[in-house]
Structure formats: structure tokens, C-alpha cells
Design a protein around this motif. Structure first.
Motif, short mmCIF file in Angstrom:
data_model
loop_
_atom_site.label_atom_id
_atom_site.label_comp_id
_atom_site.label_asym_id
_atom_site.label_seq_id
_atom_site.Cartn_x
_atom_site.Cartn_y
_atom_site.Cartn_z
N GLU A 2 7.50 0.21 -0.23
CA GLU A 2 6.20 0.83 -0.48
C GLU A 2 6.32 2.28 -0.91
O GLU A 2 5.37 2.84 -1.45
CB GLU A 2 5.30 0.69 0.74
CG GLU A 2 5.87 1.33 1.99
CD GLU A 2 5.15 0.91 3.25
OE1 GLU A 2 4.52 1.78 3.84
OE2 GLU A 2 5.21 -0.28 3.59
N TYR A 6 4.35 5.49 -4.11
CA TYR A 6 4.05 6.92 -4.03
C TYR A 6 4.94 7.74 -4.96
O TYR A 6 4.48 8.68 -5.59
CB TYR A 6 4.22 7.42 -2.59
CG TYR A 6 3.34 6.69 -1.61
CD1 TYR A 6 1.98 6.88 -1.60
CD2 TYR A 6 3.89 5.77 -0.73
CE1 TYR A 6 1.16 6.20 -0.71
CE2 TYR A 6 3.10 5.08 0.17
CZ TYR A 6 1.73 5.29 0.17
OH TYR A 6 0.94 4.60 1.04
N MET A 139 -2.43 5.55 -5.67
CA MET A 139 -1.75 5.86 -4.41
C MET A 139 -2.66 5.63 -3.21
O MET A 139 -2.22 5.09 -2.19
CB MET A 139 -1.23 7.30 -4.42
CG MET A 139 -0.05 7.50 -5.33
SD MET A 139 0.72 9.12 -5.17
CE MET A 139 -0.61 10.22 -5.60
N VAL A 140 -3.92 6.02 -3.31
CA VAL A 140 -4.86 5.80 -2.21
C VAL A 140 -5.07 4.31 -1.99
O VAL A 140 -5.07 3.84 -0.85
CB VAL A 140 -6.20 6.53 -2.49
CG1 VAL A 140 -7.28 6.10 -1.52
CG2 VAL A 140 -5.99 8.03 -2.45
N HIS A 143 -2.05 2.85 -0.37
CA HIS A 143 -1.98 3.27 1.03
C HIS A 143 -2.93 2.45 1.90
O HIS A 143 -2.58 2.05 3.00
CB HIS A 143 -2.31 4.76 1.15
CG HIS A 143 -2.26 5.26 2.55
ND1 HIS A 143 -1.08 5.45 3.22
CD2 HIS A 143 -3.25 5.60 3.42
CE1 HIS A 143 -1.35 5.89 4.43
NE2 HIS A 143 -2.66 5.98 4.58
N LEU A 144 -4.12 2.20 1.38
CA LEU A 144 -5.10 1.42 2.14
C LEU A 144 -4.69 -0.04 2.27
O LEU A 144 -5.08 -0.71 3.23
CB LEU A 144 -6.48 1.52 1.48
CG LEU A 144 -7.14 2.90 1.54
CD1 LEU A 144 -8.43 2.89 0.75
CD2 LEU A 144 -7.36 3.34 2.97
N PHE A 146 -1.62 -1.14 2.66
CA PHE A 146 -0.53 -1.28 3.63
C PHE A 146 -1.07 -0.95 5.02
O PHE A 146 -1.70 0.08 5.22
CB PHE A 146 0.64 -0.35 3.29
CG PHE A 146 1.42 -0.78 2.09
CD1 PHE A 146 2.31 -1.83 2.19
CD2 PHE A 146 1.26 -0.15 0.86
CE1 PHE A 146 3.05 -2.24 1.08
CE2 PHE A 146 1.99 -0.54 -0.24
CZ PHE A 146 2.89 -1.59 -0.14
#
Length: 155
Positions: A2, A6, A139-140, A143-144, A146
Motif C-alpha cells: 500500500e 502514496y 491518496m485520500v 487511505h480510506l 485500507f
């Protein structure tokens, strides 16, 4: 794994920020040359093109370059290269160049067109902003998706 969600967008953002700084820097240089009031007659020493792109299914972009030489008011000879000049200028032509006294090697042979310069710079910066916004959104979203335990959540 993951971490790539990023690292890759951050690398793209860094490249885009570098490009934005380069575009605004060149815009500032051209604007300062136009506003300095210093002009000289320059001779086009060389005209050539470069191509980029893979060909085949991808597009090829051709850039026209000119190499100019002029003498400043102080008698200093200056040679500079400029991209994307007019295709009508060929070797041996005499053109008017605009330069600043402190950095004559950053001269330009482009005729003053402040509105066109502002519009093209603005469009490039908007494009760069869209790319950065997409990378941040990506990226946001990644992130959400995972969870805290590292599980991949599907919507």
C-alpha cells in the motif's frame, strides 16, 4: 504494497511542482526582458528541431529551437538558445531581442504579448493544479480503502 499508493502520487506531485516552478520562472524571465526596455538586433545562428514521443501509436511532439547572438549596449557578446520560436525565422535572419541588463543571456526573441503569456501560463498552472488535486484525491481514497489492520475494504 500500500506504500505505492502514496509514493507514486507523491512522486508525480513533486514532478508537477518542479514543472510549475519552471513555467513560472520562465514566464517571469520573459516578462522582465519585455519590461526592461533593452533591445538589440540579434542574428539567428542556427535553427533546429527536436522530437519527443515514441511514435507508432503515441504522438510525436516537435520543438523548434533557435540560437541567437547579439551584442549588449556595453559591447558584451551574448549567445542564447530559445525554444518554440516562429517557424519563419531561419539562419542568418536578424531579429529584435529583449533582454535585462543584469542577465542578458536570458533574452527572448518573442515579441511582447503579455496577454498571451499570462493566458498560457495560467492554463498550464490550472492543468498542474488538476493533476495535483487528482493525486491527493487518489491518496485520500486509497487511505480510506485500507483499514487500520491493513485489510483492503471494497465499497
Amino acid at each position: 504494497m500500500e506504500v505505492f499508493f502514496y509514493i507514486v502520487p507523491m512522486l508525480i506531485i513533486a514532478i508537477v511542482v518542479f514543472a510549475a516552478v519552471s513555467v513560472t520562472g520562465r514566464t517571469r524571465q520573459v516578462s522582465q526582458a519585455w519590461n526592461s526596455g533593452l533591445t538589440a538586433e540579434a542574428r539567428c545562428l542556427r535553427s533546429y528541431t527536436t522530437t519527443s514521443g515514441g511514435g507508432g501509436d503515441s504522438s510525436v511532439h516537435t520543438t523548434l529551437h533557435h540560437v541567437y547572438e547579439f551584442v549588449t549596449r556595453e559591447g558584451r557578446p551574448v549567445r542564447f538558445e530559445e525554444k518554440n520560436g516562429p517557424g519563419t525565422i531561419v539562419e542568418g535572419d536578424i531579429v529584435t531581442v529583449f533582454y535585462t541588463a543584469d542577465r542578458p543571456e536570458r533574452a527572448t526573441a518573442h515579441t511582447p504579448a503579455r496577454g498571451k503569456l499570462a493566458a498560457s501560463t495560467g492554463c498550464m498552472l490550472v492543468f498542474f493544479g488538476v493533476v495535483v488535486a487528482f493525486c491527493v484525491f487518489f491518496m485520500v481514497t486509497a487511505h480510506l480503502m485500507f483499514s487500520a489492520e491493513g485489510d483492503f475494504l471494497l465499497p
